[in-house]
Design a protein around this motif. Structure first.
Motif, short mmCIF file in Angstrom:
data_model
loop_
_atom_site.label_atom_id
_atom_site.label_comp_id
_atom_site.label_asym_id
_atom_site.label_seq_id
_atom_site.Cartn_x
_atom_site.Cartn_y
_atom_site.Cartn_z
N LEU A 241 0.83 -1.21 0.00
CA LEU A 241 0.00 0.00 0.00
C LEU A 241 0.86 1.26 0.00
N LEU A 242 1.89 1.29 0.86
CA LEU A 242 2.78 2.44 0.92
C LEU A 242 3.55 2.62 -0.39
N PHE A 243 3.98 1.50 -0.97
CA PHE A 243 4.71 1.57 -2.23
C PHE A 243 3.84 2.19 -3.33
N LEU A 244 2.57 1.78 -3.40
CA LEU A 244 1.66 2.32 -4.40
C LEU A 244 1.40 3.81 -4.16
N ILE A 245 1.16 4.18 -2.89
CA ILE A 245 0.91 5.58 -2.57
C ILE A 245 2.13 6.43 -2.89
N TYR A 246 3.30 5.95 -2.52
CA TYR A 246 4.54 6.69 -2.78
C TYR A 246 4.78 6.87 -4.28
N THR A 247 4.55 5.80 -5.05
CA THR A 247 4.73 5.87 -6.50
C THR A 247 3.76 6.86 -7.13
N LEU A 248 2.48 6.80 -6.72
CA LEU A 248 1.48 7.72 -7.25
C LEU A 248 1.75 9.16 -6.81
N THR A 249 2.29 9.33 -5.60
CA THR A 249 2.66 10.67 -5.13
C THR A 249 3.74 11.27 -6.02
N TRP B 285 10.27 15.66 -2.20
CA TRP B 285 11.39 15.41 -1.30
C TRP B 285 10.95 15.22 0.14
N TYR B 286 9.83 15.86 0.50
CA TYR B 286 9.28 15.70 1.86
C TYR B 286 8.88 14.25 2.11
N THR B 287 8.16 13.68 1.16
CA THR B 287 7.73 12.28 1.33
C THR B 287 8.90 11.31 1.13
N THR B 288 9.88 11.69 0.30
CA THR B 288 11.05 10.83 0.07
C THR B 288 11.94 10.77 1.30
N SER B 289 11.92 11.81 2.11
CA SER B 289 12.76 11.82 3.32
C SER B 289 12.27 10.85 4.38
N THR B 290 11.04 10.36 4.25
CA THR B 290 10.48 9.50 5.30
C THR B 290 9.94 8.16 4.79
N GLN C 246 17.55 12.83 8.30
CA GLN C 246 16.11 12.71 8.05
C GLN C 246 15.35 13.80 8.80
N TYR C 247 15.71 14.01 10.06
CA TYR C 247 15.06 15.02 10.89
C TYR C 247 15.24 16.41 10.29
N PHE C 248 16.47 16.72 9.82
CA PHE C 248 16.74 18.04 9.26
C PHE C 248 15.93 18.28 7.98
N PHE C 249 15.93 17.32 7.07
CA PHE C 249 15.21 17.51 5.81
C PHE C 249 13.70 17.48 6.03
N PHE C 250 13.24 16.61 6.92
CA PHE C 250 11.81 16.55 7.25
C PHE C 250 11.34 17.89 7.82
N PHE C 251 12.11 18.43 8.76
CA PHE C 251 11.75 19.69 9.40
C PHE C 251 11.87 20.85 8.42
N SER C 252 12.95 20.87 7.64
CA SER C 252 13.19 21.97 6.70
C SER C 252 12.14 22.01 5.59
N LEU C 253 11.86 20.84 5.02
CA LEU C 253 10.87 20.78 3.93
C LEU C 253 9.47 21.07 4.45
N ILE D 144 -0.63 10.99 8.22
CA ILE D 144 -1.46 11.87 7.39
C ILE D 144 -0.61 12.94 6.71
N TYR D 145 0.24 13.63 7.51
CA TYR D 145 0.95 14.76 6.90
C TYR D 145 2.26 14.36 6.21
N THR D 146 2.73 13.13 6.39
CA THR D 146 3.93 12.72 5.66
C THR D 146 3.63 11.81 4.47
N ILE D 147 2.49 11.13 4.50
CA ILE D 147 2.18 10.16 3.44
C ILE D 147 0.90 10.54 2.69
#
Length: 307
Positions: free
Chosen positions: A30-38, A72-77, A100-107, A277-280
């Motif tokens: 499920l995550l792979f499909l959502i990530y690919t479609l994102t 990049w936000y979703t790719t960081s996590t 990961q924390y730096f890019f997640f927070f920055s993005l 919700i807010y990362t995926i």
């Protein structure tokens, strides 16, 4: 605690979702499909805006910026979350965790500033339509977009640097799906009051500033819309900002609950759900929300698909 009695932590374990057996395989797919479609959805927006002259307007330039952030936000996590379903212990190195924390927070910060600027752009378009082309030229749009990126990354330097210098002695299990402020402060073997205050002020002030700018913009927008005499005019004006307002409510609603709240113990399953919700979910829904309600964008997309 004496330095000699501390065991320096070189890696962490992200506990993620407590699901075993077949459920892990289902969630991975499920995550792979959502990530690919994102990725497909957001890349499509960037390509269409970049190569189509009719979409090279401030509104769509900001949207392309937002799509680039989401990629990049979703790719960081998400890739790390997916890898956790394939391994017994989801290890992440100390350096990897804070990267990961730096890019997640920055993005995430960049996204909030972009949403505020997009709200301001809609305010100019609806409240000052005759002067819009002067007040929001493509050059000013690019400058505002660049400012969001620069501010977003600079804003994150202090809290990430402070937390990365905390000692992590024995506990290395992070009961979360990603490296974030709360879980990292919780497993540190020293509670540093100044670091906690600085981190809290950094995240809450950023959210309050960007949310305030967005709210003030929409207060003026709503005031202007209700004064439009024709119902068709009101509908047309509201439809231009309905998509943005939907995304604002989703993102700021989750972020406010997570980062603008009193310190203390909070239900971890709620935190994981909101983080999901807010990362995926949000990066996946954003292209759908912004494009399906936009006739101009859909027209360009259909034309591109025919060719």
């Amino acid at each position: 605690m004496q330095k000699e009695n501390q065991t320096v932590v070189k890696e962490f374990i992200l506990r993620g979702f407590s699901i075993n057996g077949r459920g892990q395989s289902v969630l991975f797919i499920l995550l792979f499909l959502i990530y690919t479609l994102t990725l497909i959805g957001n890349i499509t927006i960037i390509v269409l805006v970049w190569f189509n002259p009719t979409l090279q307007k401030p509104m769509y330039i900001f949207l392309a910026n937002l799509s680039f952030v989401e990629i990049w936000y979703t790719t960081s996590t998400v890739p790390k979350i997916m890898s956790g379903f394939l391994s017994e212990n989801n290890y992440i190195s100390f350096t990897g965790c804070f990267l990961q924390y730096f890019f997640f927070f920055s993005l995430g910060t960049t996204e909030c500033f972009l949403l505020a600027v997009m709200g301001y752009d809609r305010y100019l378009a609806i409240c000052h339509p005759l002067h819009y082309s002067v007040l929001m030229s493509n050059r000013k749009c690019l400058c505002l977009g660049a400012s969001c990126w620069i501010t977003g990354f600079l804003w994150s330097v202090v809290p990430v640097s402070l937390i990365s210098q905390l000692p992590f002695c024995q506990e290395n299990e992070i009961d979360h799906i990603l490296c974030d402020t709360g879980p990292l402060l919780e497993i540190s073997c020293v509670r540093d009051f100044m670091t906690e205050v600085a981190s809290s002020i950094s995240s809450s002030s950023m959210l309050l500033v960007t949310f305030s700018v967005t709210s003030i913009s929409y207060a003026f927008i709503i005031y202007t819309i209700v004064r439009i005499p024709s119902s068709s005019g009101r509908h047309k004006a509201f439809s231009t900002c309905a998509s943005h307002l939907t995304v604002v409510i989703m993102i700021f609603g989750c972020a406010m609950y997570m980062y603008v709240r009193p310190s203390g113990k909070h239900p971890l399953h709620y935190d994981k759900l909101l983080a999901t919700i807010y990362t995926i979910v949000t990066p996946f829904l954003n292209p759908i929300i912004y494009t399906l309600r936009n006739k101009e964008f859909m027209k360009v997309m259909k034309k591109a698909m025919r060719h």
